[in-house]
Design an enzyme around this catalytic site. Structure first.
Site, PDB file in Angstrom:
ATOM      1  N   TRP A 102     -28.903 -14.716 -10.033  1.00  0.00           N
ATOM      2  CA  TRP A 102     -27.717 -15.132  -9.214  1.00  0.00           C
ATOM      3  C   TRP A 102     -27.775 -14.298  -7.693  1.00  0.00           C
ATOM      4  CZ3 TRP A 102     -25.156 -19.210  -9.967  1.00  0.00           C
ATOM      5  CH2 TRP A 102     -25.255 -19.538 -11.412  1.00  0.00           C
ATOM      6  N   ASP A 171     -20.604  -9.655  -5.863  1.00  0.00           N
ATOM      7  CA  ASP A 171     -20.449 -10.867  -6.808  1.00  0.00           C
ATOM      8  C   ASP A 171     -20.155 -10.307  -8.089  1.00  0.00           C
ATOM      9  OD1 ASP A 171     -20.592 -13.073  -8.547  1.00  0.00           O
ATOM     10  OD2 ASP A 171     -22.463 -13.693  -7.922  1.00  0.00           O
ATOM     11  N   LYS A 195     -14.974 -16.730 -16.754  1.00  0.00           N
ATOM     12  CA  LYS A 195     -15.643 -15.890 -17.679  1.00  0.00           C
ATOM     13  C   LYS A 195     -14.478 -14.955 -18.073  1.00  0.00           C
ATOM     14  CE  LYS A 195     -19.596 -16.719 -14.943  1.00  0.00           C
ATOM     15  NZ  LYS A 195     -20.525 -16.992 -15.447  1.00  0.00           N
TER      16      LYS A 195
HETATM   17  N1  PMP Z   1     -22.554 -15.310  -9.788  1.00  0.00           N
HETATM   18  C1  PMP Z   1     -22.670 -15.214 -11.409  1.00  0.00           C
HETATM   19  C2  PMP Z   1     -22.981 -13.685 -11.559  1.00  0.00           C
HETATM   20  C3  PMP Z   1     -22.618 -15.880 -12.132  1.00  0.00           C
HETATM   21  O1  PMP Z   1     -22.667 -15.428 -13.450  1.00  0.00           O
HETATM   22  C4  PMP Z   1     -22.273 -17.277 -11.758  1.00  0.00           C
HETATM   23  C5  PMP Z   1     -21.961 -18.210 -12.836  1.00  0.00           C
HETATM   24  N2  PMP Z   1     -22.497 -17.996 -13.889  1.00  0.00           N
HETATM   25  C6  PMP Z   1     -21.948 -17.592 -10.329  1.00  0.00           C
HETATM   26  C7  PMP Z   1     -22.326 -16.760  -9.352  1.00  0.00           C
HETATM   27  C8  PMP Z   1     -21.792 -18.989  -9.868  1.00  0.00           C
HETATM   28  O2  PMP Z   1     -20.526 -19.340 -10.542  1.00  0.00           O
HETATM   29  P1  PMP Z   1     -19.837 -20.611  -9.988  1.00  0.00           P
HETATM   30  O3  PMP Z   1     -20.371 -21.647 -11.192  1.00  0.00           O
HETATM   31  O4  PMP Z   1     -18.241 -20.272 -10.172  1.00  0.00           O
HETATM   32  O5  PMP Z   1     -20.142 -21.190  -8.809  1.00  0.00           O
END
Ligand code: PMP
Length: 359
Positions: A102, A171, A195
């Site tokens: 991420w 994030d 989540k």
């Molecule tokens: N950052 C993290 C730490 C994540 O776990 C996720 C999704 N699993 C995201 C960003 C991306 O999120 P989204 O699908 O809401 O764009």
């Protein structure tokens, strides 16, 4: 059919009590004669739901009036762009820490807008560690410092907050609301909802108000935090039903005793599962002890040839979504707030039984 235990990394388990309220209120919300999802976002009913959700969230996290709370769309991935577009101003550089998949996505997106200085990376340990703060090569001229407090795929979590001379951007998609945090340590916190907050389709941004107003001219209005703040997150039609459900989750969290209580429960759940993994030669978790996530616990089987049958049998036992992320393989159990201790106990019992039969 009985409900199963859901270990999905996201969209993830929602508290059953919340689903029951939503079911009971689905056709006729509080006697209004309509479902909440059928109402105008500018109706007093929806406005009151949105205000209440924000108020409860502020109480849970201890968010002061110095911060705007924004309920947006586009997921955390959209914020990978919104962060530089809102924060760079006339600056052309930002600091990023690379601790996993991420982080990498956030970095790739930021590179469209500025020079990204990767201050530290744990790629050489296959993202099983967090580089110590004193090894980071920070740039005091950067517009901000971005990091990922919990890497959902690698299962690596910071249990400390990085010191920073520039605004700290986090994030928190997969750790928010799992334990108390000190919001005043951060310039910006953002998170996808699916989540610990509620259903997919809602994105939370908490931004210190003095950081608003610096958006790039080319920043789309939909990504401009100032526009969202000026319009109480209703510049366009917000995801009203997702916001309503998030508000119910926030109420539920308060009923559980708030984030200090959630931290205790979450620590107990994670400690049990790590103890079960560490106590066996059949299962393994690669993450350094001090950085093991409370929320996402990846583990491998000594014989990867058994992965498929592990997944088939766990699913048949009502333990769903244990397959690891496609980029790392193996298994992953996500233990978000709505995953009960009973679910973790059932998983551990299954793992021990599976080991006995297959070791
Ligand atoms: N950052 C993290 C730490 C994540 O776990 C996720 C999704 N699993 C995201 C960003 C991306 O999120 P989204 O699908 O809401 O764009």
């Amino acid at each position: 059919m009985d409900r199963c235990y859901n270990f999905c990394a996201g969209p993830a388990a929602v508290p059953e009590a919340v689903l029951e309220i939503a079911r009971d209120e689905m056709l006729n919300w509080h006697g209004a004669g309509l479902s909440l999802m059928e109402m105008s976002h500018r109706s007093p009913e929806v406005m009151s739901v949105a205000e209440r959700a924000e108020r409860t969230l502020r109480e849970l996290l201890g968010i002061s009036d110095d911060y705007a709370v924004l309920f947006l769309q586009g997921g955390a991935s959209t914020q990978f762009s919104a962060v530089p577009l809102n924060l760079l101003g006339s600056n052309n550089a930002a600091d990023y820490v690379n601790t996993g998949q991420w982080s990498k996505k956030a970095i790739a997106e930021a590179k469209r807008y500025c020079n990204v200085n990767v201050v530290a990376s744990s790629e050489d340990t296959k993202f099983s560690t967090i580089p110590p703060r004193d090894s980071w090569q920070v740039d005091s001229g950067a517009a901000y410092l971005h990091y990922t407090p919990n890497e959902t795929i690698g299962g690596v979590e910071y249990f400390w907050t990085p010191q920073a001379d520039v605004p700290l951007v986090a994030d928190m998609s997969s750790t928010i609301l799992s334990r108390p945090i000190e919001v005043s340590d951060f310039g910006v916190i953002y998170a996808g909802a699916q989540k610990n907050i509620g259903p997919a389709g809602l994105t939370l941004v908490i931004v210190r108000r003095d950081l608003l107003g610096n958006a790039d001219d080319k920043c789309p209005a939909m990504l401009n935090w100032q526009v969202a703040a000026d319009n109480d997150s209703m510049y366009n039609t917000p995801p009203t039903f997702a916001l309503y459900l998030a508000g119910l989750v926030f109420d539920w969290l308060q009923q559980q005793g708030g984030l200090p209580a959630m931290e205790q429960i979450n620590r107990r759940k994670a400690e049990k599962l790590y103890a079960a993994i560490d106590g066996s030669d059949f299962y393994a978790n690669p993450v350094e002890l001090a950085s093991r996530s409370l929320m996402n616990i990846p583990f491998t089987l000594a014989d990867a040839g058994l992965d498929k049958v592990f997944l088939q049998e766990s699913e048949a036992a009502g333990l769903l979504n244990l397959k690891g992320h496609r980029s790392v393989g193996g298994m992953r159990a996500s233990l978000y707030n709505a995953v009960s201790e009973a679910a973790v106990d059932a998983l551990i019992a299954f793992m021990q039984d599976f080991e006995q039969r297959n070791a």
